[in-house]
Design an enzyme around this catalytic site. Structure first.
Site, PDB file in Angstrom:
ATOM      1  N   ASP A 131      52.548  37.591 -22.250  1.00 32.80           N
ATOM      2  CA  ASP A 131      51.437  38.010 -23.092  1.00 32.80           C
ATOM      3  C   ASP A 131      50.103  37.715 -22.402  1.00 32.80           C
ATOM      4  O   ASP A 131      49.857  36.607 -21.946  1.00 32.80           O
ATOM      5  CB  ASP A 131      51.500  37.269 -24.431  1.00 32.80           C
ATOM      6  CG  ASP A 131      50.660  37.939 -25.507  1.00 32.80           C
ATOM      7  OD1 ASP A 131      49.443  38.078 -25.306  1.00 32.80           O
ATOM      8  OD2 ASP A 131      51.225  38.329 -26.542  1.00 32.80           O
ATOM      9  N   ASP A 161      51.775  43.029 -21.950  1.00 34.93           N
ATOM     10  CA  ASP A 161      51.235  43.884 -23.000  1.00 34.93           C
ATOM     11  C   ASP A 161      49.773  44.249 -22.787  1.00 34.93           C
ATOM     12  O   ASP A 161      49.321  45.311 -23.202  1.00 34.93           O
ATOM     13  CB  ASP A 161      51.414  43.228 -24.378  1.00 34.93           C
ATOM     14  CG  ASP A 161      50.934  41.782 -24.418  1.00 34.93           C
ATOM     15  OD1 ASP A 161      50.469  41.263 -23.396  1.00 34.93           O
ATOM     16  OD2 ASP A 161      51.050  41.166 -25.502  1.00 34.93           O
ATOM     17  N   HIS A 162      49.002  43.374 -22.139  1.00 35.57           N
ATOM     18  CA  HIS A 162      47.579  43.617 -21.913  1.00 35.57           C
ATOM     19  C   HIS A 162      47.021  42.492 -21.056  1.00 35.57           C
ATOM     20  O   HIS A 162      47.656  41.454 -20.875  1.00 35.57           O
ATOM     21  CB  HIS A 162      46.805  43.669 -23.246  1.00 35.57           C
ATOM     22  CG  HIS A 162      47.042  42.465 -24.106  1.00 35.57           C
ATOM     23  ND1 HIS A 162      46.499  41.220 -23.828  1.00 35.57           N
ATOM     24  CD2 HIS A 162      47.791  42.285 -25.226  1.00 35.57           C
ATOM     25  CE1 HIS A 162      46.878  40.350 -24.735  1.00 35.57           C
ATOM     26  NE2 HIS A 162      47.687  40.965 -25.586  1.00 35.57           N
ATOM     27  N   SER A 205      48.237  42.348 -29.262  1.00 30.85           N
ATOM     28  CA  SER A 205      49.650  42.099 -28.985  1.00 30.85           C
ATOM     29  C   SER A 205      50.565  42.768 -29.996  1.00 30.85           C
ATOM     30  O   SER A 205      51.680  43.178 -29.658  1.00 30.85           O
ATOM     31  CB  SER A 205      49.924  40.589 -28.974  1.00 30.85           C
ATOM     32  OG  SER A 205      49.224  39.959 -27.938  1.00 30.85           O
ATOM     33  N   THR A 224      54.005  39.273 -31.154  1.00 29.52           N
ATOM     34  CA  THR A 224      55.009  39.875 -30.274  1.00 29.52           C
ATOM     35  C   THR A 224      56.429  39.748 -30.816  1.00 29.52           C
ATOM     36  O   THR A 224      57.130  40.753 -30.951  1.00 29.52           O
ATOM     37  CB  THR A 224      54.906  39.285 -28.857  1.00 29.52           C
ATOM     38  OG1 THR A 224      53.607  39.553 -28.330  1.00 29.52           O
ATOM     39  CG2 THR A 224      55.946  39.894 -27.935  1.00 29.52           C
ATOM     40  N   ASP A 261      48.144  34.300 -22.502  1.00 26.74           N
ATOM     41  CA  ASP A 261      47.094  34.963 -23.269  1.00 26.74           C
ATOM     42  C   ASP A 261      46.098  33.966 -23.854  1.00 26.74           C
ATOM     43  O   ASP A 261      44.882  34.182 -23.817  1.00 26.74           O
ATOM     44  CB  ASP A 261      47.753  35.769 -24.390  1.00 26.74           C
ATOM     45  CG  ASP A 261      46.757  36.400 -25.338  1.00 26.74           C
ATOM     46  OD1 ASP A 261      46.105  37.375 -24.935  1.00 26.74           O
ATOM     47  OD2 ASP A 261      46.619  35.915 -26.480  1.00 26.74           O
ATOM     48  N   HIS A 314      41.975  33.733 -23.370  1.00 25.99           N
ATOM     49  CA  HIS A 314      40.955  33.705 -24.422  1.00 25.99           C
ATOM     50  C   HIS A 314      39.978  32.549 -24.202  1.00 25.99           C
ATOM     51  O   HIS A 314      38.772  32.688 -24.437  1.00 25.99           O
ATOM     52  CB  HIS A 314      41.614  33.536 -25.796  1.00 25.99           C
ATOM     53  CG  HIS A 314      42.205  34.798 -26.350  1.00 25.99           C
ATOM     54  ND1 HIS A 314      41.442  35.885 -26.724  1.00 25.99           N
ATOM     55  CD2 HIS A 314      43.495  35.129 -26.621  1.00 25.99           C
ATOM     56  CE1 HIS A 314      42.224  36.838 -27.196  1.00 25.99           C
ATOM     57  NE2 HIS A 314      43.485  36.407 -27.138  1.00 25.99           N
ATOM     58  N   GLU A 343      59.172  35.895 -24.543  1.00 25.13           N
ATOM     59  CA  GLU A 343      57.720  36.007 -24.389  1.00 25.13           C
ATOM     60  C   GLU A 343      57.145  34.731 -23.781  1.00 25.13           C
ATOM     61  O   GLU A 343      57.333  33.639 -24.314  1.00 25.13           O
ATOM     62  CB  GLU A 343      57.028  36.265 -25.725  1.00 25.13           C
ATOM     63  CG  GLU A 343      55.519  36.491 -25.535  1.00 25.13           C
ATOM     64  CD  GLU A 343      54.723  36.459 -26.829  1.00 25.13           C
ATOM     65  OE1 GLU A 343      53.675  37.106 -26.870  1.00 25.13           O
ATOM     66  OE2 GLU A 343      55.144  35.777 -27.793  1.00 25.13           O
TER      67      GLU A 343
END
Length: 332
Positions: A40, A299-300, A86, A139, A257, A261, A252
């Site tokens: 993620d 995912d990104h 997500s 997710t 992720d 952030h 995951e």
């Protein structure tokens, strides 16, 4: 045109899974397995940073991605925004259909659209989820639930009762407490702490159906975990692989992720180490089990990391980096 291309790529990923499952019925081999790993928030820059970090600072060679047969870029976007979250990205991976940001799963004719987990189960396979977050997080939730809001943890937790999942390892115990007796009635063995999971792994305890909670909400960061991603995933595969028809496992690496952030390069690298240890083990497992497909699909991106220390002779923890955002980006 671009949206159609994105959708086509997502569908292609799902078709690979379906082809694997279809071929399993026509093969002389006794099983056919798919392991889908979702890091993620892992954009290309953090992969590059970890490669430099591992090869130059730790002097351990490149990351396990170098052992894979190929690589590609996946352009993800949600139904309503260019930059996906997500929930929408995972729903696309799980169902092949696009939804708005913050929605997990999708309904059609008032019924939840089947996920790759459901398809796997319909073919007699075992199914599992291993995450480093709450099991109700966006997710994992996309693979077994439907909610217009990814934040409806209690509703999402209840839907795991009616899912096609044999095994789930992750946090979020607080959301599942009202349903534990029903899970037990559905033949699940329940593990209530990371310590208990650690002991079960060490003792190689065997369970037909398992839900293991590693935290009240989210597991701690990599440096404080007692059970890392490799350990929990290896244990999951040891249980799921007992099914002669094979298994589907979604893993995951959740917290890459989170530190994107926070614009925290050191903790992001730690989470990449957790992922890399897992992938190293999976590469060796696949060599011994060639009827297993290992897919790693992020995912990104998160944070918009740039490596900017132009005059540095090598990458180390003091290397200058820049983050463009505290949120997701479309740089993926």
């Amino acid at each position: 045109m671009r949206i159609k291309l994105i959708f086509t790529i997502i569908i292609a990923i799902l078709l690979v899974f379906l082809i694997v499952f279809t071929n399993a019925n026509n093969s002389n081999k006794t099983s056919r397995n798919v392991v889908l790993v979702i890091p993620d928030g892992m954009g290309v820059p953090i992969v590059s940073a970890f490669d430099y970090y591992k090869s130059e600072y730790k002097n351990q060679g490149y990351s396990s991605f170098s052992e894979f047969d190929g690589s590609f870029l996946v352009r993800t976007r949600s139904l309503d925004y260019v930059v996906t979250d997500s929930a929408a990205a995972a729903t696309a991976f799980a169902t092949g259909q696009r939804v708005p940001n913050y929605q997990v799963g999708i309904l059609k004719d008032n019924k939840r659209v089947p996920t790759i987990m459901d398809i796997s189960k319909s073919k007699g396979k075992s199914t599992g989820i291993v995450v480093q977050c709450s099991l109700t997080h966006a997710t994992p939730a996309a693979f077994y639930s439907y909610s217009i809001s990814r934040q409806d943890d209690n509703l999402i937790a209840q839907q795991l009762l009616y899912s096609n999942i044999d095994l789930a390892i992750g946090g979020g115990k607080k959301y599942f407490l009202p349903f534990l007796e029903k899970f037990k009635q559905n033949q699940y063995h329940i593990i209530l702490s990371e310590d208990e999971l650690y002991n079960s792994i060490k003792q190689k305890k065997d369970y037909q159906k398992l839900i293991a909670f590693t935290a009240e909400k989210h597991p701690t960061k990599y440096s404080k975990r007692k059970v890392n991603l490799k350990d929990s995933s290896e244990y999951a595969i040891s249980l799921l692989s007992k099914n002669p028809k094979g298994f589907f496992l979604m893993i995951e690496a959740s917290q890459i992720d989170w530190y994107g952030h926070e614009n925290n390069i050191n903790d992001q690298l730690d989470e990449m180490q957790d992922l890399d240890d897992l992938l190293s083990w999976l590469v060796n497992y696949q060599k011994s089990n060639p009827n297993t497909l290992v897919f790693v699909v992020s995912d990104h991106d998160c944070g918009g990391l740039s490596l900017i220390d132009y005059k540095a002779s090598q990458f180390d923890p003091n290397f200058k980096v820049n983050y463009a955002s505290n949120n997701h980006t479309a740089d993926h």
